[in-house]
Design a protein around this motif. Structure first.
Motif, PDB file in Angstrom:
ATOM      1  N   ALA A  21       0.846  -1.206   0.000  1.00 40.04           N
ATOM      2  CA  ALA A  21       0.000   0.000   0.000  1.00 40.04           C
ATOM      3  C   ALA A  21       0.876   1.248   0.000  1.00 40.04           C
ATOM      4  CB  ALA A  21      -0.932  -0.009   1.210  1.00 40.04           C
ATOM      5  N   GLY A  22       1.955   1.187   0.780  1.00 38.11           N
ATOM      6  CA  GLY A  22       2.862   2.333   0.847  1.00 38.11           C
ATOM      7  C   GLY A  22       3.467   2.679  -0.503  1.00 38.11           C
ATOM      8  N   SER A  23       3.683   1.653  -1.336  1.00 43.08           N
ATOM      9  CA  SER A  23       4.351   1.901  -2.619  1.00 43.08           C
ATOM     10  C   SER A  23       3.447   2.596  -3.628  1.00 43.08           C
ATOM     11  CB  SER A  23       4.888   0.588  -3.203  1.00 43.08           C
ATOM     12  OG  SER A  23       3.818  -0.199  -3.670  1.00 43.08           O
ATOM     13  N   VAL A  24       2.122   2.511  -3.449  1.00 43.40           N
ATOM     14  CA  VAL A  24       1.240   3.235  -4.372  1.00 43.40           C
ATOM     15  C   VAL A  24       0.684   4.520  -3.746  1.00 43.40           C
ATOM     16  CG1 VAL A  24       0.555   1.220  -5.708  1.00 43.40           C
ATOM     17  CG2 VAL A  24      -0.815   1.885  -3.737  1.00 43.40           C
ATOM     18  N   ALA A  25       0.877   4.682  -2.449  1.00 41.70           N
ATOM     19  CA  ALA A  25       0.334   5.869  -1.770  1.00 41.70           C
ATOM     20  C   ALA A  25       1.150   7.114  -2.127  1.00 41.70           C
ATOM     21  CB  ALA A  25       0.362   5.655  -0.262  1.00 41.70           C
ATOM     22  N   ASP A  26       0.576   8.287  -1.847  1.00 43.01           N
ATOM     23  CA  ASP A  26       1.316   9.532  -2.064  1.00 43.01           C
ATOM     24  C   ASP A  26       2.439   9.672  -1.049  1.00 43.01           C
ATOM     25  OD1 ASP A  26      -0.401  10.976  -4.213  1.00 43.01           O
ATOM     26  OD2 ASP A  26      -1.823  10.109  -2.783  1.00 43.01           O
ATOM     27  N   ARG A  27       2.253   9.004   0.094  1.00 43.71           N
ATOM     28  CA  ARG A  27       3.296   9.046   1.113  1.00 43.71           C
ATOM     29  C   ARG A  27       3.222   7.790   1.982  1.00 43.71           C
ATOM     30  NH1 ARG A  27       4.237  14.495   4.294  1.00 43.71           N
ATOM     31  NH2 ARG A  27       5.528  13.778   6.031  1.00 43.71           N
ATOM     32  N   HIS A  28       4.367   7.262   2.345  1.00 37.16           N
ATOM     33  CA  HIS A  28       4.423   6.079   3.211  1.00 37.16           C
ATOM     34  C   HIS A  28       5.192   6.437   4.480  1.00 37.16           C
ATOM     35  CE1 HIS A  28       6.318   1.836   3.966  1.00 37.16           C
ATOM     36  NE2 HIS A  28       5.377   2.116   4.859  1.00 37.16           N
ATOM     37  N   ILE A  29       4.519   6.332   5.618  1.00 39.95           N
ATOM     38  CA  ILE A  29       5.199   6.510   6.902  1.00 39.95           C
ATOM     39  C   ILE A  29       5.527   5.106   7.407  1.00 39.95           C
ATOM     40  CG2 ILE A  29       4.974   7.358   9.282  1.00 39.95           C
ATOM     41  CD1 ILE A  29       2.786   9.301   8.206  1.00 39.95           C
ATOM     42  N   ALA A  30       6.800   4.749   7.404  1.00 33.15           N
ATOM     43  CA  ALA A  30       7.206   3.419   7.862  1.00 33.15           C
ATOM     44  C   ALA A  30       7.450   3.490   9.364  1.00 33.15           C
ATOM     45  CB  ALA A  30       8.448   2.948   7.117  1.00 33.15           C
ATOM     46  N   ALA A  31       6.424   3.195  10.133  1.00 34.05           N
ATOM     47  CA  ALA A  31       6.548   3.271  11.591  1.00 34.05           C
ATOM     48  C   ALA A  31       5.619   2.238  12.204  1.00 34.05           C
ATOM     49  CB  ALA A  31       6.150   4.674  12.069  1.00 34.05           C
ATOM     50  N   ASP A  32       5.952   1.821  13.398  1.00 28.09           N
ATOM     51  CA  ASP A  32       5.095   0.910  14.139  1.00 28.09           C
ATOM     52  C   ASP A  32       3.743   1.578  14.397  1.00 28.09           C
ATOM     53  OD1 ASP A  32       5.121  -1.690  15.835  1.00 28.09           O
ATOM     54  OD2 ASP A  32       4.197  -0.158  17.114  1.00 28.09           O
ATOM     55  N   TYR A  33       2.697   0.740  14.545  1.00 32.56           N
ATOM     56  CA  TYR A  33       1.343   1.288  14.748  1.00 32.56           C
ATOM     57  C   TYR A  33       1.233   2.146  16.005  1.00 32.56           C
ATOM     58  CZ  TYR A  33       0.156  -2.105  11.170  1.00 32.56           C
ATOM     59  OH  TYR A  33       0.120  -2.827  10.012  1.00 32.56           O
ATOM     60  N   LEU A  34       2.118   1.922  16.969  1.00 29.70           N
ATOM     61  CA  LEU A  34       2.034   2.688  18.218  1.00 29.70           C
ATOM     62  C   LEU A  34       3.181   3.687  18.359  1.00 29.70           C
ATOM     63  CD1 LEU A  34       0.762  -0.080  20.668  1.00 29.70           C
ATOM     64  CD2 LEU A  34      -0.464   1.987  19.968  1.00 29.70           C
ATOM     65  N   ASP A  35       3.936   3.877  17.282  1.00 29.17           N
ATOM     66  CA  ASP A  35       5.073   4.811  17.340  1.00 29.17           C
ATOM     67  C   ASP A  35       4.553   6.256  17.420  1.00 29.17           C
ATOM     68  OD1 ASP A  35       7.922   5.553  16.924  1.00 29.17           O
ATOM     69  OD2 ASP A  35       7.096   6.474  15.120  1.00 29.17           O
ATOM     70  N   PRO A  36       4.852   6.969  18.518  1.00 32.98           N
ATOM     71  CA  PRO A  36       4.260   8.304  18.708  1.00 32.98           C
ATOM     72  C   PRO A  36       4.606   9.274  17.574  1.00 32.98           C
ATOM     73  CG  PRO A  36       5.323   7.549  20.728  1.00 32.98           C
ATOM     74  CD  PRO A  36       5.689   6.566  19.652  1.00 32.98           C
ATOM     75  N   ALA A  37       5.864   9.229  17.102  1.00 37.98           N
ATOM     76  CA  ALA A  37       6.245  10.172  16.040  1.00 37.98           C
ATOM     77  C   ALA A  37       5.487   9.866  14.748  1.00 37.98           C
ATOM     78  CB  ALA A  37       7.758  10.104  15.813  1.00 37.98           C
ATOM     79  N   GLY A  38       5.385   8.578  14.417  1.00 37.17           N
ATOM     80  CA  GLY A  38       4.654   8.166  13.205  1.00 37.17           C
ATOM     81  C   GLY A  38       3.191   8.572  13.283  1.00 37.17           C
ATOM     82  N   LEU A  39       2.593   8.331  14.441  1.00 40.75           N
ATOM     83  CA  LEU A  39       1.172   8.664  14.608  1.00 40.75           C
ATOM     84  C   LEU A  39       0.958  10.176  14.546  1.00 40.75           C
ATOM     85  CD1 LEU A  39       0.081   6.115  17.373  1.00 40.75           C
ATOM     86  CD2 LEU A  39      -0.661   6.159  14.983  1.00 40.75           C
ATOM     87  N   ARG A  40       1.902  10.944  15.143  1.00 39.31           N
ATOM     88  CA  ARG A  40       1.776  12.414  15.103  1.00 39.31           C
ATOM     89  C   ARG A  40       1.889  12.926  13.670  1.00 39.31           C
ATOM     90  NH1 ARG A  40       4.691  12.603  19.975  1.00 39.31           N
ATOM     91  NH2 ARG A  40       6.628  12.907  18.807  1.00 39.31           N
ATOM     92  N   GLU A  41       2.812  12.316  12.915  1.00 40.32           N
ATOM     93  CA  GLU A  41       2.988  12.715  11.515  1.00 40.32           C
ATOM     94  C   GLU A  41       1.703  12.439  10.711  1.00 40.32           C
ATOM     95  OE1 GLU A  41       6.423  10.830   9.754  1.00 40.32           O
ATOM     96  OE2 GLU A  41       6.044  11.750   7.793  1.00 40.32           O
ATOM     97  N   LEU A  42       1.135  11.257  10.943  1.00 39.82           N
ATOM     98  CA  LEU A  42      -0.104  10.896  10.238  1.00 39.82           C
ATOM     99  C   LEU A  42      -1.234  11.846  10.637  1.00 39.82           C
ATOM    100  CD1 LEU A  42      -1.599   8.950   8.349  1.00 39.82           C
ATOM    101  CD2 LEU A  42      -1.967   7.430  10.297  1.00 39.82           C
ATOM    102  N   ALA A  43      -1.345  12.094  11.946  1.00 36.80           N
ATOM    103  CA  ALA A  43      -2.425  12.961  12.449  1.00 36.80           C
ATOM    104  C   ALA A  43      -2.317  14.366  11.862  1.00 36.80           C
ATOM    105  CB  ALA A  43      -2.373  13.025  13.976  1.00 36.80           C
TER     106      ALA A  43
END
Ligand SMILES: Nc1ncnc2c1ncn2[C@@H]1O[C@H](COP(=O)(O)OP(=O)(O)O)[C@@H](O)[C@H]1O
Ligand SMILES: [Mg+2]
Length: 366
Positions: A21-43
Motif C-alpha cells: 500500500a505504501g508503494s502506491v500511496a502519495d506518502r508512506h510513513i514506515a513506523a510501528d502502529y504505536l510509534d508516537p512520532a509516526g502517529l503524530r505525523e499521520l495525524a
C-alpha cells in the motif's frame, strides 16, 4: 487506489519498509502502529483515517480520532479483534452463533461441556486464515490445545456440519445508511479462502436473510465503514454468524471488477462523508486466490520464481490483481484473479482452467 482515483491524496502508515500500500500511496510513513512520532505525523496530514488490517491497536485509532475522522471506530475494531468480545456481541445482538464456551484456564479447558465436542478451539486474539485454531474431540485434547495455543484466552465452538460458507460485505455510513453486495459463497482450503463464487448458489430467501443479517450486525455495532460478516449454512437453510472483519475483505475483492462500486471505493466514500455508491453487480464472478505456493515449482523447492501469468491473461474475462508483496511464502495471499462470465458456470470454467495451468489444487472441487 480507489480513493486516489476519486482525487484524494493517500498516506499509508505501515511498519514494513517494502509496503504494497505504501508503494502506491502519495506518502508512506514506515513506523510501528504505536510509534508516537509516526502517529503524530499521520495525524498532522490526514483528515480521515481507516484501517486495512484489523490488528491495529485500538490505542492508535483513539489517538488519531482526536484530530481526524476515524472509521471504523476503535470500539468496533476492538470487538472484531477479540473472539470473546465478538461472540458475546453477536449473540447479544440477536443473531445465531455456533454453540460455544469461553476458556480462560486449564481447569475450564479440562472440564469443557462435552456437548461442545467435537469442537474447534480458537485463540481469542490474532487468529487468521485458520491459524491459532485446533480441532479437538475429547476434554484431554481441549486441554492440550489450550496449552498449545499459549494458555491464553480462547473460545471453543462445536464443530458444525456445514452445507456451505457465505459472506456478505456491508457498508454503513455516519448517517446510518447501509448497502450490501451480493452474497459470496466461500470455499476454503487448509483454513484459507480459496475461491469465492458470486452470487452464492443458495436459495434467494437465504441470500436475503444473509444480507439482512449483515445489515443488522452493522447497525447493532453502530458501524461506520466496510464490514464483512462471515456465515455458516447448516441443515439446508440455517444461518449462523461465524465472525466479522472490520475492513474490506478477501471475499469482497470480486467487487472491484464485478460491481458498480467496489468495497474499496465504498470505504473511501464513507471516510469522506459521501453518499454510498451503488452495489449492483454487472454479472456473476468467481474470485480465485493466488497463494505464495504457486511461486514454488514443486513441494521441495525453496527458491521462488514468478508464475507464468499468461495462464491468466490469455483469458479475456479474467482480471489479475497482484499485491506486490516482496516475499512469496507458502500460504501467503499474494494476489487474486476475478473470473467474469455470462453465467456462474462460464466463470467457473475459466477459474478451473487457471487453477489447472497454475497448478493450484482443487480443480475438481470447483
Ligand atoms: N464451528 C465450526 N464448525 C465447522 N467449521 C468451522 C467452524 N469454525 C471454523 N470452521 C472452519 O474454519 C475456517 C476458519 O475459521 P474462522 O473462525 O473463520 O477463522 P479465521 O479467522 O482463520 O478465518 C472457517 O472458514 C470454516 O471453514
Ligand atoms: Mg474466517
Amino acid at each position: 487506489m480507489a480513493a486516489q482515483s476519486m482525487g484524494y491524496k493517500v498516506v499509508v502508515l505501515d511498519p514494513g519498509l517494502q509496503s504494497p500500500a505504501g508503494s502506491v500511496a502519495d506518502r508512506h510513513i514506515a513506523a510501528d502502529y504505536l510509534d508516537p512520532a509516526g502517529l503524530r505525523e499521520l495525524a498532522a496530514i490526514a483528515s480521515a483515517v481507516t484501517t486495512e488490517f484489523e490488528n491495529v491497536p485500538a490505542a492508535a485509532l483513539e489517538f488519531l480520532a482526536q484530530s481526524a475522522r476515524v472509521t471504523p471506530s476503535a470500539s468496533s475494531v476492538a470487538i472484531a479483534q477479540d473472539r470473546i468480545e465478538e461472540k458475546s456481541f453477536l449473540a447479544g445482538s440477536g443473531v445465531t452463533v455456533a454453540p460455544y464456551a469461553v476458556l480462560t484456564s486449564v481447569q475450564e479447558a479440562r472440564s469443557v461441556d462435552p456437548a461442545l465436542l467435537p469442537g474447534i478451539v480458537k485463540s481469542a486474539r490474532l487468529g487468521y486464515d485458520g491459524k491459532g485454531q485446533a480441532r479437538v474431540s475429547s476434554q484431554d485434547e481441549v486441554e492440550a490445545a489450550f496449552v498449545a495455543l499459549g494458555s491464553r484466552r480462547c473460545v471453543i465452538e462445536r464443530l458444525l456440519d456445514l452445507d456451505c460458507e457465505v459472506s456478505v460485505i456491508v457498508a454503513r455510513n455516519e448517517r446510518g445508511e447501509t448497502a450490501t453486495w451480493p452474497v459470496a459463497e466461500n470455499l476454503h482450503r487448509d483454513g484459507i479462502l480459496d475461491v469465492s463464487i458470486v452470487p452464492a448458489r443458495v436459495p434467494e430467501a437465504l441470500a436475503n436473510q444473509a444480507r439482512a443479517t449483515a445489515t443488522r450486525v452493522a447497525s447493532a455495532l453502530d458501524y461506520c465503514g466496510v464490514l464483512c460478516v462471515e456465515m455458516f449454512v447448516t441443515h439446508g437453510d440455517r444461518l449462523l454468524v461465524n465472525e466479522i472483519a472490520p475492513r474490506p475483505h478477501n471475499s469482497g475483492h470480486y467487487t472491484i471488477d464485478a460491481c458498480v462500486t467496489s468495497q474499496f471505493e465504498q470505504q473511501a466514500r464513507v471516510l469522506a462523508g459521501l453518499p454510498l455508491g451503488d452495489t449492483q453487480p454487472h454479472g456473476p464472478a468467481v474470485m480465485l486466490n493466488l497463494l505464495g505456493d504457486i511461486w514454488f515449482a514443486d513441494a521441495g523447492s525453496t527458491i521462488p520464481r514468478e508464475p507464468d501469468w499468461t495462464a491468466v491473461l490469455r483469458h479475456s474475462r479474467a482480471k489479475l490483481h497482484l499485491y506486490g508483496k516482496a516475499e512469496p511464502r507458502r500460504g501467503r495471499k499474494m494476489g487474486h484473479v476475478t473470473c467474469l462470465g455470462a453465467s456462474i458456470d462460464e466463470a467457473l470454467a475459466t477459474a478451473r482452467a487457471i487453477k489447472r495451468d497454475l497448478a493450484i489444487p482443487g480443480v475438481d472441487e470447483l
